[in-house]
Design a protein around this motif. Structure first.
Motif, PDB file in Angstrom:
ATOM      1  N   THR A  30      -0.540 -51.334 104.736  1.00 52.57           N
ATOM      2  CA  THR A  30      -1.724 -50.732 104.119  1.00 52.57           C
ATOM      3  C   THR A  30      -2.225 -49.599 104.992  1.00 52.57           C
ATOM      4  N   LYS A  38      -3.365 -46.401 100.671  1.00 53.33           N
ATOM      5  CA  LYS A  38      -1.970 -46.647 100.311  1.00 53.33           C
ATOM      6  C   LYS A  38      -1.641 -48.098 100.604  1.00 53.33           C
ATOM      7  N   SER A  40       1.837 -50.713 100.290  1.00 51.47           N
ATOM      8  CA  SER A  40       3.244 -50.869  99.939  1.00 51.47           C
ATOM      9  C   SER A  40       3.722 -52.235 100.401  1.00 51.47           C
ATOM     10  N   SER A  42       7.517 -54.682 100.425  1.00 47.46           N
ATOM     11  CA  SER A  42       8.887 -55.006 100.038  1.00 47.46           C
ATOM     12  C   SER A  42       8.985 -56.528 100.052  1.00 47.46           C
ATOM     13  N   ASN A  70       7.165 -42.459  89.195  1.00 51.67           N
ATOM     14  CA  ASN A  70       5.800 -42.920  89.410  1.00 51.67           C
ATOM     15  C   ASN A  70       5.130 -43.199  88.076  1.00 51.67           C
ATOM     16  N   SER A  85       7.168 -48.874  91.345  1.00 49.03           N
ATOM     17  CA  SER A  85       7.652 -50.245  91.447  1.00 49.03           C
ATOM     18  C   SER A  85       9.120 -50.294  91.059  1.00 49.03           C
ATOM     19  N   LEU A  89      10.227 -53.813  95.545  1.00 45.62           N
ATOM     20  CA  LEU A  89       9.377 -52.829  96.217  1.00 45.62           C
ATOM     21  C   LEU A  89       8.233 -52.410  95.297  1.00 45.62           C
ATOM     22  N   SER A  91       4.637 -49.781  95.543  1.00 45.15           N
ATOM     23  CA  SER A  91       3.884 -48.805  96.327  1.00 45.15           C
ATOM     24  C   SER A  91       2.726 -48.290  95.474  1.00 45.15           C
ATOM     25  N   ASN A  93      -0.659 -45.594  95.550  1.00 43.43           N
ATOM     26  CA  ASN A  93      -1.376 -44.482  96.185  1.00 43.43           C
ATOM     27  C   ASN A  93      -2.653 -44.223  95.394  1.00 43.43           C
TER      28      ASN A  93
END
Length: 122
Positions: A30, A38, A40, A42, A70, A85, A89, A91, A93
């Motif tokens: 983070t 942000k 993310s 995994s 995105n 996604s 994973l 992410s 933003n």
């Protein structure tokens, strides 16, 4: 001959347990500054269905993990974030300069929920 069979058995046991341990790897990052947030993570692919169901419910929107690019997701009428996604994973933003403090709070709650879902046992 018994030694060869034993070594082959040990090799397959180690290989099999190594694959299972890799499925449980979880990495979360983070970043929270004055202008951006942000998030993310995994994770093992076995968590995809559980995470996708959570996101669909929390966002009242369909989120796809098969999407290559995105996805712009609306939190409400004026706030949105970018989601990427893929299998294993995710992410997020969020631009604080163009979104409201209420949207930021809602997104942080969403990120906390994602973390909880990823840390849950099946």
């Amino acid at each position: 001959m018994k030694i060869i069979i034993y070594l082959i058995s040990v090799f397959f046991a180690m290989f099999g347990s190594g694959c299972q341990r890799n499925e449980n790897n979880l990495s979360i990052k983070t970043t929270d500054t004055d202008t951006i947030y942000k998030f993310s993570a995994s994770f093992g692919e076995s968590k995809i269905a559980q995470l996708q169901a959570y996101l669909n419910t929390a966002l009242n929107s369909k989120v796809s993990f098969d999407h290559e690019g995105n996805q712009n997701i609306k939190l409400n009428d004026k706030d949105e974030f970018t989601l990427k996604s893929t299998a294993g994973l995710i992410s997020i933003n969020f631009d604080k300069k163009i979104n409201s403090p209420a949207g930021y709070t809602k997104l942080k709650t969403l990120a906390a929920g994602i973390q909880n879902k990823l840390r849950e046992d099946k």
